[in-house]
Design an enzyme around this catalytic site. Structure first.
Site, PDB file in Angstrom:
ATOM      1  N   CYS A  33       0.822  -1.221   0.000  1.00  0.00           N
ATOM      2  CA  CYS A  33       0.000   0.000   0.000  1.00  0.00           C
ATOM      3  C   CYS A  33       0.854   1.269   0.000  1.00  0.00           C
ATOM      4  CB  CYS A  33      -0.956   0.011   1.196  1.00  0.00           C
ATOM      5  SG  CYS A  33      -0.114   0.199   2.770  1.00  0.00           S
ATOM      6  N   ASP A  35       2.385   2.663   2.610  1.00  0.00           N
ATOM      7  CA  ASP A  35       2.421   3.381   3.886  1.00  0.00           C
ATOM      8  C   ASP A  35       3.778   3.178   4.564  1.00  0.00           C
ATOM      9  OD1 ASP A  35      -0.233   4.139   3.570  1.00  0.00           O
ATOM     10  OD2 ASP A  35      -1.007   2.483   4.783  1.00  0.00           O
ATOM     11  N   CYS A 103      -3.174  -0.826   8.682  1.00  0.00           N
ATOM     12  CA  CYS A 103      -2.600   0.407   9.229  1.00  0.00           C
ATOM     13  C   CYS A 103      -2.377   0.279  10.735  1.00  0.00           C
ATOM     14  CB  CYS A 103      -3.498   1.606   8.933  1.00  0.00           C
ATOM     15  SG  CYS A 103      -3.632   2.002   7.183  1.00  0.00           S
TER      16      CYS A 103
END
Length: 142
Positions: A33, A35, A103
């Site tokens: 992703c 991140d 996350c």
């Protein structure tokens, strides 16, 4: 979609920034992703986290989970901080959409990576803490 708490931590992140000469710093990321989270710890002589900051490159949920994770470890002992899980981060934020659960895992991993760095710098062992699987350079190459 997102809870009010997630939106609040995204729009008004707590403890964002860097700590000069941190006791420990950990960087983690998710290659899929994109991140990336970096967490900085300032730990006093008694093993209490007196300050914590973060820098995150990623989506709103990544910023919100980083912010909440710092709130959950600030003022805690190193051992107490080790017990902060991704589930605790999600619960404190009143939940995350299933596609954003990763996350909260990154936030937990960032805490652990910073604690690992702290322990390594001090030449100590933190019971229950395992060496991070990979550093950010290895993650970026994956």
């Amino acid at each position: 979609m997102y809870s009010e708490k997630v939106m609040d931590h995204f729009n008004n992140p707590r403890n964002m920034g860097e700590i000069e000469n941190p006791s420990g710093v950990g960087t983690v990321g998710n290659a899929k992703c994109g991140d990336i989270m970096r967490m900085y710890l300032d730990v006093d002589e008694a093993g209490v986290i007196r300050d914590v900051k973060f820098k995150t490159f990623g989506c709103g949920a990544a910023v919100a989970t980083s912010s909440m994770a710092t709130e959950l470890v600030k003022g805690k002992t190193v051992q107490e901080a080790l017990q902060v899980t991704n589930k605790a981060v999600m619960e404190a934020l009143d939940g995350l959409p299933p596609v954003k659960v990763h996350c909260s895992l990154l936030a937990e991993e960032a805490i652990h990576a910073a604690l690992w760095d702290y322990a390594k710098k001090r030449g100590i062992t933190i019971e229950g803490l395992q060496e991070p699987v990979a550093d950010i350079e290895e993650i970026a190459e994956a």
